[in-house]
Design an enzyme around this catalytic site. Sequence first.
Site, PDB file in Angstrom:
ATOM      1  N   TYR A 110      -5.936  -4.186  -6.064  1.00 46.03           N
ATOM      2  CA  TYR A 110      -5.070  -4.288  -4.894  1.00 46.03           C
ATOM      3  C   TYR A 110      -5.721  -3.367  -3.870  1.00 46.03           C
ATOM      4  O   TYR A 110      -6.002  -2.205  -4.172  1.00 46.03           O
ATOM      5  CB  TYR A 110      -3.648  -3.788  -5.154  1.00 46.03           C
ATOM      6  CG  TYR A 110      -2.929  -4.396  -6.333  1.00 46.03           C
ATOM      7  CD1 TYR A 110      -3.073  -5.739  -6.658  1.00 46.03           C
ATOM      8  CD2 TYR A 110      -2.071  -3.618  -7.110  1.00 46.03           C
ATOM      9  CE1 TYR A 110      -2.388  -6.286  -7.725  1.00 46.03           C
ATOM     10  CE2 TYR A 110      -1.381  -4.158  -8.178  1.00 46.03           C
ATOM     11  CZ  TYR A 110      -1.544  -5.478  -8.494  1.00 46.03           C
ATOM     12  OH  TYR A 110      -0.861  -6.019  -9.555  1.00 46.03           O
ATOM     13  N   CYS A 113      -4.000   0.034  -3.383  1.00 53.76           N
ATOM     14  CA  CYS A 113      -3.769   0.856  -4.576  1.00 53.76           C
ATOM     15  C   CYS A 113      -4.674   2.087  -4.532  1.00 53.76           C
ATOM     16  O   CYS A 113      -5.886   1.958  -4.384  1.00 53.76           O
ATOM     17  CB  CYS A 113      -4.063   0.032  -5.819  1.00 53.76           C
ATOM     18  SG  CYS A 113      -4.307   0.996  -7.325  1.00 53.76           S
ATOM     19  N   CYS A 116      -7.483   2.002  -7.168  1.00 53.65           N
ATOM     20  CA  CYS A 116      -8.561   1.076  -6.805  1.00 53.65           C
ATOM     21  C   CYS A 116      -9.420   1.672  -5.695  1.00 53.65           C
ATOM     22  O   CYS A 116     -10.646   1.510  -5.689  1.00 53.65           O
ATOM     23  CB  CYS A 116      -7.980  -0.262  -6.348  1.00 53.65           C
ATOM     24  SG  CYS A 116      -6.981  -1.108  -7.597  1.00 53.65           S
TER      25      CYS A 116
END
Length: 378
Positions: A110, A113, A116
């Site tokens: 994502y 995120c 991430c």
Amino acid sequence: MAAACARKLSKVGWQILESQSCRPGKVFSLVPRSSLHGSSRAYGTGGSGFRSKLLFAPPLHGGSRILGCAFLLGGGIGLYQTIKFSVQQHLAEEKSKVSEGEIKLTLYQYKTCPFCSKVRAFLDFHGLPYDIVEVNPVMRKEIKWSTYRKVPILMVNGEVQLNDSSVIISGLKTYLISKGKTIPEILTCYPEMKSTNDRGKEVTEYNNKYWVMLTEAEASLLYPEKDSRKEEIKWRRWADDWLVHLISPNVYRTTGEALASFDYIVREGKFGTFEGFCAKYVGASAMYVISKMLKRRHNLQDDVRQDLYKAVNDWVAAIGKKRKFMGGNQPNLSDLAVFGVLRVMEGLQAFDDMMENTKVKFWYKRMEKATQNHEGKI
């Protein structure tokens, strides 16, 4: 061999055009006879005697120049094709050498995120090319093939799966430093452990996930300063266990900020039209409520901005005035982790307030430049 023949044809052509013997009856004396040996009889060319007539009959007016040009043209085309083939072969060999040992990386994520974002910061800083698959946060059909249902997931060469942002970063750093180890071998150093948390939910953890697995000689090169390895691990853990939990309460602090945050999430994420509409309004309302629960769970102040400011200033103070980064003159893994977490707030009110009310700005700008310029590329 082909190049030599092409050069020979070109040479003959120039001799024909430039020599004084370019006159009727003499032009064929320049043609190498070695290619004309054999019977004077022609086969399938119009009957016997045709070949001898062709070779020794006086040429038509201007034929010598036409023949010379033909030799030049043929030689030029042959030389061009030979050079083209050689260049293509050389480039293919060079590409093969460059790609040897390289790995193909695909990141399932994502975009908003923080975990991430940590992985992207690492990959960008080290100049590792990678493909991104944006996962739909509602259906998550892009990772339906995986038993691990969280992001980030990093696939290596389409075969080896790395889970958990800190494992991904530690494992890849080990791979970059220890050239002799393969990714599957490195992953055995980070065993998966399942347990149940205090809320009765099963969680997956990974042992040693903050350790870069190096020999003593490799470690001394990567961590030349005393205790620099312990310092890196401490702040990487701090980014995961504390800093990341300050993001949601700050970006969903008010209903207006919650709507702005979900507008950004929908715009940058992978949502259908209906999903995006629901996510923006229903999700914003839900996260506004959840942010209040997170504030209580993590014992944050009523004004959660103050916790964010304190955390960021603690980080800057730990770096000190004599270092550009926690890693010294170059970012280390804790720099990349903290930068990755903070970066997800860009474009939101919480980020602007943080930049204005803390001392993080100059470090953040240096980190931005270091990742954009791939300064850690090995």
